[in-house]
Motif scaffolding. Sequence first.
Motif, short mmCIF file in Angstrom:
data_model
loop_
_atom_site.label_atom_id
_atom_site.label_comp_id
_atom_site.label_asym_id
_atom_site.label_seq_id
_atom_site.Cartn_x
_atom_site.Cartn_y
_atom_site.Cartn_z
N ASP A 31 31.12 10.20 24.23
CA ASP A 31 31.31 10.38 25.67
C ASP A 31 31.67 11.84 25.93
N THR A 33 32.15 13.59 28.73
CA THR A 33 33.15 13.88 29.73
C THR A 33 34.56 13.64 29.22
N LEU A 69 26.47 15.18 22.51
CA LEU A 69 26.39 13.74 22.73
C LEU A 69 25.75 13.05 21.53
N PRO A 71 25.42 9.12 20.99
CA PRO A 71 25.75 7.78 21.53
C PRO A 71 26.14 6.77 20.47
#
Length: 250
Positions: A31, A33, A69, A71
């Motif tokens: 994640d 952010t 990133l 995932p």
Amino acid sequence: MTEPTSADPAAARPASDGIGTLDTVVLDVPDLTVEANFWKALLDGTVSKADDDWITVVTPDRWGVAFQLAPDHVPPQWPGQEHPQQAHLDLYVPDLAAGSARAVELGATVLREGEQWITLADPAGHPFDVCLKEDADGVTVMGATFDCPDASALAQFWSGVVGEPVTYDADGVAMLGGPKPLLFQSVEGYNAPRWPDPAYPQQLHLDIEVPDLDAGEAAVLALGATRLPGQDEGFRVFADPAGHPFCLVR
């Protein structure tokens, strides 16, 4: 970890001219952010780059810490080697209890407490240490530390890459000097990443800025690096002799 300094008695070795300069420490995260906000707040940094799969935070002491990133990121399970940390950031704080409490307030988890440093995990599971330095100006980056089977050998490789001298080499720990120190600690049963195999993921990597990718590639291969899949006109991917991925960038 121990905190070696250039004042420690050690077999210091001179630097080479170097191939490139350390640009960024890059963490794989599920994640963007959450992770970027955590480190930005902890280090009092500013965002210098942000897109769909990458955020870079620059600290007041001019370290670049980026988040890539991933995932399907598999977090480390410190302190074992089944899912190893591979590398971690070390931070200086003027007050150990306050520094640890601030990190926890922002979303970190305490893993181990000591008299001179406390080991925590960030929201993505990456371990990091806050280390006591009473004259530190807030939270500052001390360096990046890499696990490896032979600290002396890996320090020599990276000294050749970044052109900084080995200022400490004793008791399974080695350190490069310069404005952005790199540290290396010998670990029994070291389990290397096998990037890009998701079963043996990298946890973080270094971006090394070079003026010419072709010349940089030839130079790091001559030092003992291995070419890995992945490149475009602005970067190429390698592994150091202990298997840690890194990128040459321009």
